[in-house]
Design a protein around this motif. Structure first.
Motif: not given
Length: 374
Positions: A27-33, A53-56, A61-64
């Motif tokens: 869920r965190a990966a999706f919300l960050l994306e 935005a690219p840094r986020v 991507q790291r969390v994914r």
């Protein structure tokens, strides 16, 4: 997760805590994306530096990537639980399943990476933003990229699905089946979510919103609300609610809970459909409560309590795809079936479908496809 009381070389997972960890990570990966995309649009609109935005997105991507590794381990643990294979360590804090660090496989050759979108219905297209874990069927063959993407979406919403299923004492797999079938088998490309809250459901026949494609102005959703499973709402309110994932899950669960209650009341001792996934999806896709009550009344009048035989597309898909559903969610995750919530009928006569509602607008959405008569 390491063993908490001793062996520093032990690497394993404690269930169901590990399931919760994986779900929250996904869920965190999706919300960050999602945040990265929204942030870029807003900064670009303001004509200021968009580099945050690219840094986020890099963080997302790291969390994914971490989530993909966790989901691979999760698949292994579920397989070990089902088959009884694998080493276990029992402690006062729970049972830990041993997972060696070298157990994470390399990607399957020829399998498209998560950045390659698969063809899904518009309401679940965001599953393409989630990592695909390369999940395997019990026979060792991989799920298709499309199935894997939908399984990732279900994993990200696991807690909401199980909570709503528990509330009405129904199988979580039935909710997952409705959402998955609509996403993969009934593919739509029209972004109706853009019209949510305009009341378009009163003008456009069969207008539906959100995962599971709940029809906002069908008799079924009015029956659900008038019988107290959910608050009464005007069509435009439903549209806004159903635009959210949690809203759709809530409506689907309430619909299936209502069918289960009708069956308990009208066919007690003959049928119990609370964990009958094909039958729940049969009714969800093509009936309403009054039609089902009439069908059960006919059976009672003729004393015909033969076996239920679901035959519509969603029900048949559920029967054929048990391996997919088992990978998505447990059919019956509790040791003791929960007591279903009691619907609270709103006072006064049923509200007309298009009348304004005083209910605050939540964040939700669902309802089935065309009527089915038993």
């Amino acid at each position: 997760m390491t063993h908490p009381v001793g062996n520093p070389n032990f690497s394993g997972a404690k269930m169901p805590a590990f399931d919760t960890l994986v779900s929250r990570h996904a869920r965190a990966a999706f919300l960050l994306e999602q945040l990265a995309g929204d942030l870029w649009e807003e900064l670009n609109r303001m004509r200021v530096d968009t580099s945050p935005a690219p840094r986020v997105r890099t963080l997302a991507q790291r969390v994914r990537t971490q989530t993909t590794e966790l989901q691979t381990r999760q698949t292994r643990v579920h397989h070990m639980q089902k088959t009884g294979d694998g080493a276990q360590l029992c402690t006062v804090e729970g049972t830990f399943w041993k997972l060696p660090e070298d157990a994470v496989p390399t990607p399957v050759p020829g399998q498209p990476p998560p950045t390659d979108p698969v063809e899904l219905s518009i309401e679940l297209w965001d599953a393409n933003l989630l990592p695909r874990a390369g999940r395997l069927r019990p026979d060792g063959t991989p799920f298709s990229p499309k199935e894997d993407a939908v399984l990732s979406w279900i994993a990200a919403h696991r807690e909401s699905i199980i909570a709503e299923a528990r509330k009405w004492n129904i199988s979580p797999q039935a909710i997952a089946a409705a959402i998955a079938w609509e996403a993969m088998e009934n593919v739509k490309g029209i972004p109706t979510g853009m019209l949510a809250g305009t009341g378009v459901g009163t003008e456009v026949k069969n207008a539906s919103f959100g995962p599971g494609k709940v029809h906002v102005d069908f008799p079924l959703v009015n029956q659900i609300e008038n019988r107290g499973y959910l608050p009464r709402r005007a069509v435009w309110e439903r549209e806004k609610i159903l635009k959210s994932d949690e809203g759709s899950i809530r409506y689907i669960a309430a619909i299936m809970g209502a069918y289960s209650k009708v069956t308990d009341d009208k066919a007690k001792g003959h049928y119990n459909i609370r964990y009958d996934v094909p039958m729940l999806t049969q009714l969800y896709q093509g009936s309403d409560l009054e039609q089902w009550e009439a069908a059960l009344a006919r059976r009672r009048a003729s004393n015909d309590w033969g076996k239920l035989d679901p035959q519509n597309p969603m029900a048949l898909w559920s029967q054929r795809n048990q391996a997919f559903l088992d990978a998505a969610l447990p059919k019956d995750p509790w040791k003791v079936d929960p007591e279903p919530a009691t619907p609270v009928r709103p006072p006064g006569p049923p509200a007309p479908p298009s009348s304004p509602s005083t209910t605050p607008v939540p964040r939700t959405r669902p309802s089935p496809t065309p009527p089915w008569n038993n």
